[in-house]
Write a protein that holds these residues in place. Structure first.
Motif: not given
Length: 214
Positions: A181-207
């Motif tokens: 529940a804690y993790h789910a709540g943190m994942r909705q925080r705007p700063s986390v959403m932004r960071a994950v969204g940006e870095e996941f795209e970079l991770f896919k490019a890296e792979q």
């Protein structure tokens, strides 16, 4: 300041903290296998001899390493932001949780489970001893939104390492409902959403780069 990072690595914690502080920073991507800077191919070991992210170059040109130190520096650097460092016991509790996340979760549990070089026996042992650490965290998080009485850089770090459970099938957070529940709540925080969204795209490019080079 410059943050040297690799996509979806523990350096994401500092990215989240910087977004929380609405701080200006330059993000410099480090290629994990080659330890080179993606922007110009230069040697990252020349900046950090250990080749580890995160590494921070401060506004004064000082190079700072180690997640806990970098996160506390950022918290102190922006005293009017949501991540501002506290004083007294609040500061001590922050250090306590940063140490716990770094040693008991990041290095002792998640690193073996994520390593392609760790033998199955090592991964099984890490999971075995890690369960008690997660039980401890579960008890602490029951009825809580944050690790401390308010959001802190420790939440940035914990959220980052908990993200890794999504690629570790043997570590189902359903066994620890308060952590889930804690993790789910943190994942909705705007700063986390932004960071994950940006870095996941970079991770896919890296792979994709590594696959093409193989």
């Amino acid at each position: 300041m410059d943050l040297y990072f690799s996509p979806m690595a523990c350096s994401m914690a500092t990215r989240i903290a910087l977004y929380e502080a609405d701080a200006d920073a330059r993000f410099v991507e480090v290629d994990p296998p080659s330890k080179t800077l993606l922007q110009d191919g230069s040697d990252f070991y020349g900046i950090n001899p250990l080749g580890l992210v995160p590494t921070l170059r401060t506004d004064d040109g000082v190079v700072l390493t180690e997640n806990a130190a970098i996160l506390q520096h950022v918290a102190e650097r922006f005293p009017d932001s949501p991540i501002a460092a506290g004083t007294g016991m609040e500061r001590s509790r922050l250090q306590q949780w940063l140490c716990f996340i770094g040693t008991e979760l990041h290095k002792s549990l998640f690193q073996p489970l994520l390593s392609k070089k760790a033998p199955p026996e090592a991964q099984a042992y890490a999971l075995e001893i890690g369960r008690s650490k997660l039980d401890y965290l579960e008890t602490h998080l029951k009825g809580r939104t944050f690790l401390l009485d308010r959001f802190s850089v420790a939440d940035c770090y914990l959220t980052t390492v908990l993200n890794w459970t999504m690629v570790i099938p043997q570590l189902d957070l359903g066994q620890w409902p308060a952590i889930k529940a804690y993790h789910a709540g943190m994942r909705q925080r705007p700063s986390v959403m932004r960071a994950v969204g940006e870095e996941f795209e970079l991770f896919k490019a890296e792979q994709a780069r590594h696959k093409a080079a193989a």
